[in-house]
Design an enzyme around this catalytic site. Sequence first.
Site, PDB file in Angstrom:
ATOM      1  N   LYS A 195       0.845  -1.196   0.000  1.00 17.84           N
ATOM      2  CA  LYS A 195       0.000   0.000   0.000  1.00 17.84           C
ATOM      3  C   LYS A 195       0.882   1.248   0.000  1.00 17.84           C
ATOM      4  O   LYS A 195       0.689   2.171  -0.767  1.00 17.84           O
ATOM      5  CB  LYS A 195      -0.908  -0.041   1.233  1.00 17.84           C
ATOM      6  CG  LYS A 195      -1.854   1.111   1.335  1.00 17.84           C
ATOM      7  CD  LYS A 195      -2.741   0.985   2.554  1.00 17.84           C
ATOM      8  CE  LYS A 195      -3.420   2.302   2.833  1.00 17.84           C
ATOM      9  NZ  LYS A 195      -4.177   2.296   4.073  1.00 17.84           N
ATOM     10  N   GLU A 201      10.574  -4.761   4.173  1.00 21.43           N
ATOM     11  CA  GLU A 201      10.567  -6.182   3.803  1.00 21.43           C
ATOM     12  C   GLU A 201      10.216  -6.346   2.320  1.00 21.43           C
ATOM     13  O   GLU A 201      10.893  -7.048   1.577  1.00 21.43           O
ATOM     14  CB  GLU A 201       9.523  -6.946   4.634  1.00 21.43           C
ATOM     15  CG  GLU A 201       9.860  -7.094   6.101  1.00 21.43           C
ATOM     16  CD  GLU A 201       9.331  -5.958   6.957  1.00 21.43           C
ATOM     17  OE1 GLU A 201       9.089  -4.844   6.428  1.00 21.43           O
ATOM     18  OE2 GLU A 201       9.175  -6.173   8.170  1.00 21.43           O
ATOM     19  N   GLY A 255      -4.664  -1.869   5.155  1.00 25.17           N
ATOM     20  CA  GLY A 255      -3.941  -3.029   4.631  1.00 25.17           C
ATOM     21  C   GLY A 255      -4.598  -4.346   5.008  1.00 25.17           C
ATOM     22  O   GLY A 255      -4.768  -5.235   4.181  1.00 25.17           O
ATOM     23  N   ARG A 256      -4.998  -4.471   6.280  1.00 23.23           N
ATOM     24  CA  ARG A 256      -5.537  -5.755   6.745  1.00 23.23           C
ATOM     25  C   ARG A 256      -6.961  -6.008   6.269  1.00 23.23           C
ATOM     26  O   ARG A 256      -7.533  -7.059   6.563  1.00 23.23           O
ATOM     27  CB  ARG A 256      -5.422  -5.836   8.272  1.00 23.23           C
ATOM     28  CG  ARG A 256      -6.023  -4.673   9.032  1.00 23.23           C
ATOM     29  CD  ARG A 256      -5.574  -4.676  10.484  1.00 23.23           C
ATOM     30  NE  ARG A 256      -6.034  -3.524  11.237  1.00 23.23           N
ATOM     31  CZ  ARG A 256      -5.402  -2.362  11.313  1.00 23.23           C
ATOM     32  NH1 ARG A 256      -4.285  -2.172  10.633  1.00 23.23           N
ATOM     33  NH2 ARG A 256      -5.891  -1.376  12.043  1.00 23.23           N
ATOM     34  N   GLU A 341      -4.162  -6.274  15.212  1.00 25.85           N
ATOM     35  CA  GLU A 341      -3.638  -4.974  14.773  1.00 25.85           C
ATOM     36  C   GLU A 341      -4.745  -3.919  14.905  1.00 25.85           C
ATOM     37  O   GLU A 341      -4.470  -2.753  15.147  1.00 25.85           O
ATOM     38  CB  GLU A 341      -3.135  -5.055  13.323  1.00 25.85           C
ATOM     39  CG  GLU A 341      -2.214  -3.911  12.937  1.00 25.85           C
ATOM     40  CD  GLU A 341      -1.444  -4.161  11.639  1.00 25.85           C
ATOM     41  OE1 GLU A 341      -0.319  -4.690  11.688  1.00 25.85           O
ATOM     42  OE2 GLU A 341      -1.966  -3.805  10.570  1.00 25.85           O
ATOM     43  N   HIS A 372      -5.123 -32.696  18.696  1.00 21.85           N
ATOM     44  CA  HIS A 372      -3.974 -33.493  19.123  1.00 21.85           C
ATOM     45  C   HIS A 372      -2.811 -32.607  19.558  1.00 21.85           C
ATOM     46  O   HIS A 372      -1.701 -33.105  19.761  1.00 21.85           O
ATOM     47  CB  HIS A 372      -3.532 -34.418  17.987  1.00 21.85           C
ATOM     48  CG  HIS A 372      -4.566 -35.446  17.662  1.00 21.85           C
ATOM     49  ND1 HIS A 372      -4.602 -36.672  18.283  1.00 21.85           N
ATOM     50  CD2 HIS A 372      -5.625 -35.422  16.836  1.00 21.85           C
ATOM     51  CE1 HIS A 372      -5.629 -37.368  17.814  1.00 21.85           C
ATOM     52  NE2 HIS A 372      -6.269 -36.628  16.938  1.00 21.85           N
ATOM     53  N   LYS A 500       9.871  -0.559  13.847  1.00 24.38           N
ATOM     54  CA  LYS A 500      10.367  -0.280  12.486  1.00 24.38           C
ATOM     55  C   LYS A 500      11.443   0.806  12.533  1.00 24.38           C
ATOM     56  O   LYS A 500      12.484   0.702  11.905  1.00 24.38           O
ATOM     57  CB  LYS A 500       9.231   0.251  11.600  1.00 24.38           C
ATOM     58  CG  LYS A 500       8.278  -0.780  11.062  1.00 24.38           C
ATOM     59  CD  LYS A 500       7.388  -0.108   9.996  1.00 24.38           C
ATOM     60  CE  LYS A 500       6.058  -0.798   9.839  1.00 24.38           C
ATOM     61  NZ  LYS A 500       5.108  -0.061   9.009  1.00 24.38           N
TER      62      LYS A 500
END
Length: 531
Positions: A195, A201, A255-256, A341, A372, A500
């Site tokens: 965005k 990254e 973004g999410r 977030e 399990h 960051k």
Amino acid sequence: MALAAHQKESEKLHLRQLFESDPDRARKFHIQWRDFVVDYSKNRITSETIDLLLQLADEVRLKESMASYFGGDVINETEGRAVLHTALRAAKDEVVKVDGENVVPEVHQVGEHIKTFSEEIIAGKKKGFTGKPFTDVVNIGIGGSDLGPVMVTEALEYYKNHLRVHFVSNVDGDHVHEVLKHIDPETTLFVVVSKSFTTQETLSNALTIKRWFLQYASPEDVAHHFVAVSTNLEKIKEFGIADENVFPMWDWVGGRFSLWSAVGLSIALSVGYDNFTQLLEGAREMDNHFKETDFSENIPVILALLSVWYNNFYGAETEAIIPYSQYLHRFSAYLQQGIMESNGKSVDRSGEQVGYQTGTIIWGEPGTNSQHAFFQLIHQGTKLIPSDFIGFKESLHGDTDHHNKLMANFFAQTEALMNGKIPEEVRQELENQDYNNEEIDFLLPFKVFEGNKPTNTILIKKLTPKTLGALIAMYEHKIFVQGVIWNIFSFDQWGVELGKQLAKNILQDIENPQIGPHDASTEQLLRFFKD
Ligand SMILES: O=P(O)(O)OC[C@H]1O[C@](O)(CO)[C@@H](O)[C@@H]1O
């Protein structure tokens, strides 16, 4: 507060008794909507609880907040933005205004671009730099620019075409280098999704991939193999991406919550545009359900209120999300960003510290694997873990043998969590197995299940693009409702900034001889790292 007093009373009740004393309970506490059945009767609630929670929704003026949310008001106040992921799935004739401008035509224009582009790639009409059709797609992004696309492409694997879709997100070079091992530069399309187009990254991974690509191709080929999705059109140009390969997004999409936009390009490439539009349609149907349904029958509202009930009145800190579908194996990871977030905030809308708990911790894995792994703790541990069980009536492969076994576990777990097993039942069972009294007295406490563990059962007809879209939107709206109740801003994420910033400075320390001033621990660790 009435809810707190009511909790003191309801704490004494056991779900077993609640079912025994009210034969109508399952009917009362379930919602049937299209292909969904949401049974919330296995919760520590009575009709009074629901009435009080609905009263809370009115007190916080949820209806009015919903109108602002759907209406494009600047509800993300700290970033000065509207929050309109719902506009991304609006029908062509709907009008949703941002700053007085209807944004729906632009959304559909980008949709058309996604359609033609993805169809040409899938059909092999658009080709790579040596004239071969594309076989692989690599989505380069992180957070919301990765988790939504990866979760949905995995969830819809059954519907996918021949294109292999890979995801590179972590700045850890192991991620990108492992993906590079499996792809051919001549037949791979790279989708850079960011965005902001400033995320360390994503830019590092994109540049590494571009360098690798240029070992085989020439700079002008970048334009044919790289596409970008971003709001930052200038930065995309600098990267060398051709204008026709740029897919815009908008700052009024978080973004999410962005998989419905061109951020979902890798979804459209993987399952085709028609399936992508089905996903949007499912979400739109859930939007309409949320907008139009009375709160007492409103799935996102009820789920949000129940979550508040446990979080704020029972002190439950976490919620497990257990999909009984291997296809949904990334679903909880996706919701971790969406929920944590958004609602991991400790300052209210007036800037004051909150005096109550907010965002829940989300975790989970698919059933039956989770049974399990960590179900021991949910059944017999000391913590209260409200859980959502998500299952499907029909199996996609039509394998009834497996599906019946899967679903038997699905139903058995919520029944076991609710009923538990009382000492008399354990004693009887051990007697039937010929244990002597001494052995029974020893074993009994370990084999008792307290039960009374709350669950929601979300039973859906079939995992399709449409039901998946509705399921995701259901959680999106749950997030919104909780943010309103907690009076926090759900659509910013300042909490990810500090780390960051510090990483930028520390990178200088790592790459240069000098280590800047840090606390003694960090400085010592940096010295160990550099020595
Ligand atoms: O799409 P971008 O701008 O690269 O951001 C990626 C992610 O980084 C965050 O800003 C912080 O983690 C997320 O909200 C976002 O989804």
